[in-house]
Design an enzyme around this catalytic site. Structure first.
Site, PDB file in Angstrom:
ATOM      1  N   LYS A  70     -50.731  97.054 -24.438  1.00 20.79           N
ATOM      2  CA  LYS A  70     -51.917  96.239 -24.749  1.00 20.79           C
ATOM      3  C   LYS A  70     -52.981  97.100 -25.422  1.00 20.79           C
ATOM      4  O   LYS A  70     -53.109  98.291 -25.107  1.00 20.79           O
ATOM      5  CB  LYS A  70     -52.435  95.633 -23.434  1.00 20.79           C
ATOM      6  CG  LYS A  70     -53.542  94.613 -23.574  1.00 20.79           C
ATOM      7  CD  LYS A  70     -53.892  94.010 -22.205  1.00 20.79           C
ATOM      8  CE  LYS A  70     -55.033  93.006 -22.292  1.00 20.79           C
ATOM      9  NZ  LYS A  70     -55.374  92.411 -20.972  1.00 20.79           N
ATOM     10  N   SER A 146     -55.665  87.402 -20.788  1.00 28.15           N
ATOM     11  CA  SER A 146     -55.951  88.049 -22.054  1.00 28.15           C
ATOM     12  C   SER A 146     -54.787  88.863 -22.609  1.00 28.15           C
ATOM     13  O   SER A 146     -54.818  89.228 -23.784  1.00 28.15           O
ATOM     14  CB  SER A 146     -57.162  88.955 -21.897  1.00 28.15           C
ATOM     15  OG  SER A 146     -56.856  90.018 -21.013  1.00 28.15           O
ATOM     16  N   SER A 170     -55.014  88.122 -16.090  1.00 32.28           N
ATOM     17  CA  SER A 170     -54.610  88.382 -17.472  1.00 32.28           C
ATOM     18  C   SER A 170     -53.187  88.873 -17.690  1.00 32.28           C
ATOM     19  O   SER A 170     -52.740  88.937 -18.830  1.00 32.28           O
ATOM     20  CB  SER A 170     -55.563  89.381 -18.111  1.00 32.28           C
ATOM     21  OG  SER A 170     -56.652  88.693 -18.628  1.00 32.28           O
TER      22      SER A 170
END
Ligand code: GLN
Length: 477
Positions: A70, A146, A170
């Site tokens: 990420k 997210s 997330s």
């Protein structure tokens, strides 16, 4: 099956037996990314004309196996921008502890980073400076957020496995929307050194994978004490694969009644009830339990998380990192940099967080939220005195349409209703695929356990997975 469709543990076997080599994996990923990335947009800064090059990590058990990271986890020399304009072109001078651990274990860091909501603020990946990621199961839908880029990359076989971060859901919510496995470890289990902070009392890094065994392997690699993160806990890291395959007969499972409420999608309800029936047929004993302070979780989270975010984001002022607006006056430069560099949602959170921490409101909002957080944590402690796990939906709805909630922050915040209590209480939880809606969207089952009892999550999740096979169904792209 193509090489890129395999799980990490399948590939590790094949690497060991010399049935595949590193180059085969990279080439298969490259072909797949070229074919589907223009539709899915799982990666930040992807350009089809750029050839991907990567030297494999040569030592360690993982045989060079690539992993997708990420965009908020620092990777030395590789852009890490939290998908925000304000970190434009930021290349960290060091690796996060999890990256060091992965490299030592023999994992190669994939050269493209996964898309995400700016600074991990969101539940849909629509808040990325680089634009939305699309759900591989239905390109008109969001992948969740997210960590939507990590989940979509794994689901669409553009990645073998990935790391995400989870402050209020997330990892688990995008895993559920994309039909993959996602784990939020216990607070303190995994070092956050090198994770760009959102809300420091809630953030954890965790795996997003194609199956439970991969999640167990990856969790073991990234876990452990780190003197660089004062919140990491010095406690042995078990081999999480040990308990896979262990009988689940007689395990006591709590079903919190507050999680089965009006407003929950009827299809999600049906799929979750079927999953609970399946677990019962495998011998678990389930009963209704109560988490009486559940209704306060969303307001408490959005006070604490924004308060911490407003403080963590103060460092982005155009001086040390990334984007700097032009001005010959220092104060003006700060103001312009922050006005131009942060997106809408980041600004909303900075303003909210600054408000709840401000003189005169601190006691009424922030301090009160901390107290209610303790009540939420106590609810969990009480249930876990008598139960091994709790089982809930990961999200009240399946993936929603891109744009559907973007204009209504409150509606967006409510999509986290089942995941944020876990972060407030600091406990571990996993989301695993447990079925599909009639329209073909995946539904995730959330399992929660006591602090530092990830083994229980893997044991139960693995038993369910091996007896259902939902994880084997792939999106058609
Ligand atoms: N959706 C939640 C939020 O917007 C959680 C985000 C996260 O876990 N990073 O705050």
């Amino acid at each position: 099956m193509e090489v890129n469709q395999l799980t990490a543990h399948e590939l590790l076997d094949k690497l060991k037996n010399k049935q595949v080599v590193f180059k085969d994996i990279m080439e298969a990923l490259y072909v797949r990314i070229q074919a589907v990335e223009p539709k899915v947009k799982a990666y930040a800064r992807f350009k089809s004309e750029n050839k991907l090059s990567l030297n494999p990590q040569t030592n360690g058990l993982l045989g060079g196996l690539p992993i997708t990271i990420k965009d908020n986890i620092c990777t030395e020399g590789l852009n890490t921008e939290c998908c925000s304009k304000i970190l434009g072109n930021f290349r960290p001078p060091y690796d996060a502890t999890v990256i060091n651990k992965l490299k030592t274990a023999g994992s190669s860091i994939f050269p493209l980073k996964a898309n995400m909501d700016e600074f991990a603020f969101g539940s849909s990946t629509e808040n990325s400076y680089f634009g939305s990621t699309h759900n591989p199961w239905n390109l008109e839908c969001v992948p969740g957020g997210s960590s939507g880029g990590s989940a979509a990359a794994v689901a669409s076989d553009e990645a073998i496995w990935a790391l995400g971060s989870d402050t209020g859901g997330s990892i688990r919510q995008p895993a559920s929307f994309c039909g993959v496995v996602g784990l939020k470890p216990t607070y303190g289990r995994v070092s956050r050194f090198g994770l760009i902070a959102f809300a420091s009392s809630l953030d954890q890094i965790g795996p997003i994978t194609k199956d439970v065994e991969d999640a167990a392997i990856l969790t073991r690699i990234i876990s452990g004490y780190d003197p660089n993160d004062s919140t990491s806990v010095n406690q042995d890291v078990p081999d999480y694969t040990n308990n896979l395959g262990k009988d689940i007969k007689g395990l006591k499972i709590g079903i919190p009644k507050e999680y089965f409420i009006d407003g929950m999608d009827v299809e999600v309800k049906r799929v979750i009830e079927e999953a609970i029936n399946k677990l019962e047929s495998l011998g678990v004993i389930s009963s209704k339990v109560t988490l009486p302070h559940t209704q306060y979780a969303v307001p408490v989270y959005y006070i604490i998380a924004t308060a911490e975010a407003s403080s963590n984001l103060a460092r982005f002022d155009g001086v040390q990192y990334g984007y700097r607006a032009k001005s010959d006056n220092l104060i003006e430069m700060y103001k312009k940099t922050r006005a131009e560099g942060f997106g809408e949602e980041a600004k909303r959170r900075i303003i909210l967080g600054t408000f709840v921490l401000s003189h005169g409101y601190y006691d009424a909002y922030y301090l009160r939220a901390l107290k209610v957080r303790t009540l939420i944590k106590n609810d969990f402690d009480t249930v876990f005195k008598d139960f091994d796990c709790m089982v809930t939906p990961t999200s009240p709805t399946p993936a929603f349409k891109i744009g559907e909630r973007a204009a209504d922050p409150l509606k967006m915040y409510l999509s986290d209703i089942y995941t944020i209590s876990v972060n407030l209480a600091g406990i571990p939880a996993i989301s695993i695929p447990c079925g599909f809606t009639k329209k073909g969207l995946p539904v995730g089952l959330q399992i929660m356990a006591k602090p530092f009892n990830e083994e229980m999550l893997f044991r139960l999740a693995y038993a369910f997975e091996q007896n259902t096979q939902w994880h084997k169904i792939k999106p058609r792209l």
